[in-house]
Design a protein around this motif. Structure first.
Motif, PDB file in Angstrom:
ATOM      1  N   LEU A  29     108.985  48.509  24.492  1.00 12.60           N
ATOM      2  CA  LEU A  29     108.302  49.830  24.731  1.00 12.60           C
ATOM      3  C   LEU A  29     108.816  50.790  23.644  1.00 12.60           C
ATOM      4  N   PRO A  30     110.301  50.622  23.273  1.00  9.54           N
ATOM      5  CA  PRO A  30     110.621  51.664  22.244  1.00  9.54           C
ATOM      6  C   PRO A  30     110.117  51.421  20.658  1.00  9.54           C
ATOM      7  N   ILE A  31     109.804  50.097  20.435  1.00  5.97           N
ATOM      8  CA  ILE A  31     108.972  49.860  19.408  1.00  5.97           C
ATOM      9  C   ILE A  31     107.819  50.304  19.539  1.00  5.97           C
ATOM     10  N   LEU A  32     107.044  50.244  20.312  1.00  8.99           N
ATOM     11  CA  LEU A  32     105.540  50.829  20.483  1.00  8.99           C
ATOM     12  C   LEU A  32     105.652  52.268  20.659  1.00  8.99           C
ATOM     13  N   LEU A  33     106.668  52.946  21.289  1.00 13.18           N
ATOM     14  CA  LEU A  33     106.504  54.587  21.032  1.00 13.18           C
ATOM     15  C   LEU A  33     107.051  54.683  19.483  1.00 13.18           C
ATOM     16  N   GLY A  34     107.802  53.979  18.850  1.00 14.13           N
ATOM     17  CA  GLY A  34     108.097  54.010  17.362  1.00 14.13           C
ATOM     18  C   GLY A  34     107.017  54.109  16.414  1.00 14.13           C
ATOM     19  N   VAL A  36     103.857  54.446  17.486  1.00 21.40           N
ATOM     20  CA  VAL A  36     103.043  55.666  18.099  1.00 21.40           C
ATOM     21  C   VAL A  36     103.216  56.726  17.358  1.00 21.40           C
ATOM     22  N   LEU A  37     104.875  57.083  17.135  1.00 20.36           N
ATOM     23  CA  LEU A  37     105.512  58.306  16.247  1.00 20.36           C
ATOM     24  C   LEU A  37     104.914  58.386  15.019  1.00 20.36           C
ATOM     25  N   GLN A  38     105.248  57.054  14.536  1.00 16.21           N
ATOM     26  CA  GLN A  38     104.884  56.768  13.161  1.00 16.21           C
ATOM     27  C   GLN A  38     103.365  57.162  12.609  1.00 16.21           C
ATOM     28  N   THR A  39     102.590  56.528  13.524  1.00 12.19           N
ATOM     29  CA  THR A  39     101.006  56.892  13.328  1.00 12.19           C
ATOM     30  C   THR A  39     100.748  58.311  13.782  1.00 12.19           C
ATOM     31  N   LEU A  40     101.255  58.888  14.802  1.00 12.99           N
ATOM     32  CA  LEU A  40     100.790  60.054  15.163  1.00 12.99           C
ATOM     33  C   LEU A  40     101.375  61.127  14.219  1.00 12.99           C
ATOM     34  N   ASN A  41     102.396  60.727  13.338  1.00 15.64           N
ATOM     35  CA  ASN A  41     102.891  61.635  12.319  1.00 15.64           C
ATOM     36  C   ASN A  41     102.031  61.605  11.243  1.00 15.64           C
ATOM     37  N   GLY A  42     101.478  60.346  10.794  1.00 21.61           N
ATOM     38  CA  GLY A  42     100.526  60.252   9.625  1.00 21.61           C
ATOM     39  C   GLY A  42      99.148  61.064  10.065  1.00 21.61           C
ATOM     40  N   SER A  43      98.978  61.019  11.443  1.00 22.53           N
ATOM     41  CA  SER A  43      97.667  61.512  11.803  1.00 22.53           C
ATOM     42  C   SER A  43      97.616  62.932  11.634  1.00 22.53           C
ATOM     43  N   ILE A  44      98.848  63.539  12.479  1.00 22.61           N
ATOM     44  CA  ILE A  44      98.722  64.840  12.321  1.00 22.61           C
ATOM     45  C   ILE A  44      98.969  65.346  10.815  1.00 22.61           C
ATOM     46  N   ASN A  45      99.709  64.780  10.235  1.00 22.75           N
ATOM     47  CA  ASN A  45      99.685  65.323   8.487  1.00 22.75           C
ATOM     48  C   ASN A  45      98.213  65.332   7.976  1.00 22.75           C
ATOM     49  N   ALA A  46      97.580  64.283   8.386  1.00 20.15           N
ATOM     50  CA  ALA A  46      96.123  64.076   7.787  1.00 20.15           C
ATOM     51  C   ALA A  46      95.233  65.381   8.397  1.00 20.15           C
ATOM     52  N   VAL A  47      95.634  65.538   9.733  1.00 25.60           N
ATOM     53  CA  VAL A  47      94.867  66.820  10.068  1.00 25.60           C
ATOM     54  C   VAL A  47      95.129  68.233   9.414  1.00 25.60           C
ATOM     55  N   TRP A  48      96.668  68.388   8.843  1.00 25.17           N
ATOM     56  CA  TRP A  48      97.247  69.427   8.197  1.00 25.17           C
ATOM     57  C   TRP A  48      96.178  69.313   6.677  1.00 25.17           C
ATOM     58  N   ILE A  49      96.475  68.105   6.150  1.00 22.73           N
ATOM     59  CA  ILE A  49      95.921  68.312   4.893  1.00 22.73           C
ATOM     60  C   ILE A  49      94.279  68.274   4.951  1.00 22.73           C
ATOM     61  N   GLN A 300      96.378  48.647  16.909  1.00 21.36           N
ATOM     62  CA  GLN A 300      97.341  47.617  16.637  1.00 21.36           C
ATOM     63  C   GLN A 300      98.524  47.814  16.977  1.00 21.36           C
ATOM     64  N   MET A 301      98.988  48.984  17.366  1.00 19.02           N
ATOM     65  CA  MET A 301     100.412  49.282  17.866  1.00 19.02           C
ATOM     66  C   MET A 301     100.897  48.132  19.082  1.00 19.02           C
ATOM     67  N   PRO A 302     100.113  47.945  20.174  1.00 23.75           N
ATOM     68  CA  PRO A 302     100.861  46.954  20.989  1.00 23.75           C
ATOM     69  C   PRO A 302     101.188  45.624  20.378  1.00 23.75           C
ATOM     70  N   ALA A 303     100.108  45.177  19.408  1.00 20.48           N
ATOM     71  CA  ALA A 303     100.334  44.018  18.721  1.00 20.48           C
ATOM     72  C   ALA A 303     101.556  44.000  17.853  1.00 20.48           C
ATOM     73  N   MET A 304     101.810  44.931  17.033  1.00 25.97           N
ATOM     74  CA  MET A 304     102.926  45.154  16.309  1.00 25.97           C
ATOM     75  C   MET A 304     104.257  45.394  17.207  1.00 25.97           C
ATOM     76  N   ALA A 305     104.214  46.095  18.258  1.00 25.70           N
ATOM     77  CA  ALA A 305     105.313  46.172  19.011  1.00 25.70           C
ATOM     78  C   ALA A 305     105.616  44.883  19.511  1.00 25.70           C
ATOM     79  N   ILE A 306     104.606  44.159  20.154  1.00 26.83           N
ATOM     80  CA  ILE A 306     104.953  43.002  21.246  1.00 26.83           C
ATOM     81  C   ILE A 306     105.392  41.937  20.352  1.00 26.83           C
ATOM     82  N   GLY A 307     104.656  42.028  18.774  1.00 29.64           N
ATOM     83  CA  GLY A 307     105.084  40.873  18.028  1.00 29.64           C
ATOM     84  C   GLY A 307     106.364  41.102  17.506  1.00 29.64           C
TER      85      GLY A 307
END
Length: 465
Positions: A29-34, A36-49, A300-307
């Motif tokens: 779960l913390p890996i998944l949330l991490g 999510v944070l990294q991707t959400l971070n990139g997504s929000i930055n993409a919104v700003w850009i 892909q987040m669940p796959a990466m986190a569970i993996g």
């Protein structure tokens, strides 16, 4: 903590005990949330850009972000080798051997990060030219990429510390500092892009500088936190002799890490070739593809986190000799991943256009194209999750070559020829159908090897270190 005795109680591996499903979920779960944070971070930055700089800015950062993924891929294998080596040593109750891995990995990553940063600063323009970056966004991409390269030492260092923590069974601490980094990055992006308040107006360079500052602050504070908490694998004054190149460990990191790193490099090359192909269709296609891939990263987040979780769990259990538990970890991971990935696919499919619209201006054809790409590719990441989890367990034993061969076959011998050759004959959609086809090939080969292959006979821990 010193010597070759048993692991102290506070450092005793926790991933070899307790109910598997509960342990797997709590650890992942913390890996998944991490993620999510990294991707959400990139997504929000993409919104700003997208808001301040338009499709040109998005196209520029899409190309630059592919390069950064390639860089992360270049150290992924070494980080994963460290995770597995630390996990197996702790599973075997050899804490001092685990600290040797930490010391050598620290020196190794420092040298590597400096070399990569220097290379990137010198050759950013050449790399972007090779990628066929559209001329109207190339200058923006060069500026953005060079600043990101300057932050590589902090990015590499942060990834190494996360690997060490997860190898020892701690997924929570990395999440907290990823949260800090994401918050700083999201806040600083609009301030530096548009020059809000006392901040200078830097345009696309402001987005890259925001990421640089966020990574630097989070990296430094994480190190300070671990020493204040007296983390059991920290390098103390008495452990300074461990900060050296232990060639036995280096050979293990290279022999096991290079194939795992090449696995990610294959993924990166596949993505680069796809970007090169999509770029030939113009800026709108490039922007739509960048947004679709940003959205697919959530799937892909669940796959990466569970993996990641099953790799750490399996490594400790292999070190402890608990092979029956390793098999239960594998199939529990597959089941949990299918449920989680399936749920995300359903949600994103229901709100497809609304999500794509967050990243792109309402005018133009990019939104419709992004929606279409999602409709054809999102569901295939359920298949991706299955082979990713199975491959993670196989690697945790030290069998790292076969998953690389599978990735090479699926992504470079199946996906790219399918997308490149057949798209010219049968149309643009073939590019997106190459996703489920290549993932199915990879899943089939990995499951067959898990059942029939000799991966359990592989060895990770050297006889002497």
């Amino acid at each position: 903590m010193r010597g070759n005795g048993d692991t102290p109680a506070k450092a005793r591996p926790s991933l070899t005990e307790g109910p598997i499903a509960k342990t797997l979920i709590l650890f992942s779960l913390p890996i998944l949330l991490g993620n999510v944070l990294q991707t959400l971070n990139g997504s929000i930055n993409a919104v700003w850009i997208g808001k301040y700089l338009g499709e040109g800015g998005l196209a520029a950062t899409s190309n630059a972000n592919i390069i950064m993924f390639f860089l992360i891929s270049s150290i992924f294998g070494f980080a994963m080798a460290a995770v597995i080596l630390i996990g197996q040593n702790l599973g075997a109750k050899k804490t001092h051997e685990a600290k040797k891995v930490v010391g050598t990995s620290t020196v190794f990553f420092l040298i590597l990060s400096i070399l990569v940063a220097a290379f990137g600063l010198l050759f950013s323009t050449t790399i972007l030219t090779w990628m066929n970056t559209p001329p109207d966004v190339k200058d923006l991409a060069v500026v953005y990429t060079r600043i990101l390269f300057a932050g590589v030492p902090f990015m590499f260092g942060f990834n190494l510390i996360m690997a060490i923590l997860r190898g020892s069974g701690d997924a929570k601490t990395p999440f907290y500092f990823l949260l800090l980094s994401a918050i700083l990055d999201v806040i600083l992006n609009p301030l530096l892009i548009d020059g809000i308040g006392p901040f200078p107006k830097m345009g696309i360079a402001g987005s890259a500088v925001a990421t640089f500052i966020a990574q630097l602050i989070s990296f430094v504070l994480l190190i300070l936190y671990l020493y204040r908490k007296k983390y059991f694998l920290r390098i103390t004054k008495e452990d300074l002799p461990l900060l050296r190149i232990n060639w036995t460990i280096i050979r293990t990191l290279i022999q096991k890490g290079v194939p795992m790193g090449l696995n990610m490099v294959v993924v990166s090359i596949s993505n680069l070739l796809l970007v090169h192909l999509v770029n030939s269709y113009g800026s709108e296609s490039t922007a739509a593809f960048g947004v679709a891939m940003q959205i697919s990263s959530y799937v892909q987040m669940p796959a990466m986190a569970i993996g990641g979780a099953v790799t750490s769990m399996a490594a400790q259990n292999i070190g402890a000799g608990l092979w029956g538990r390793v098999n239960r970890i594998t199939w529990t991971g597959v089941a949990v991943n299918i449920l989680m990935t399936g749920l995300i696919v359903i949600v994103l499919t229901l709100f497809n256009r609304e999500v794509v619209s967050l990243f792109l201006p309402s005018e133009g054809e990019a939104i419709a194209l992004g929606v279409h790409i999602n409709n054809l590719t999102l569901w295939s990441f359920i298949i991706f999750g299955v082979f990713n989890v199975v491959a993670g367990v196989v690697r945790s034993a030290g069998s790292v070559v076969f998953p690389l061969v599978v990735a090479f076959i699926a992504l470079l011998l199946v996906r790219i020829p399918l997308a490149t050759v057949l798209s010219h004959k049968y149309g643009f959609d073939v590019i997106w159908w190459s996703f489920p086809v290549s993932f199915t090939v990879a899943m089939t080969l990995n499951v067959i090897y898990y059942q029939l292959g000799k991966w359990r006979q592989a060895r990770m821990i050297p006889a002497k270190a």
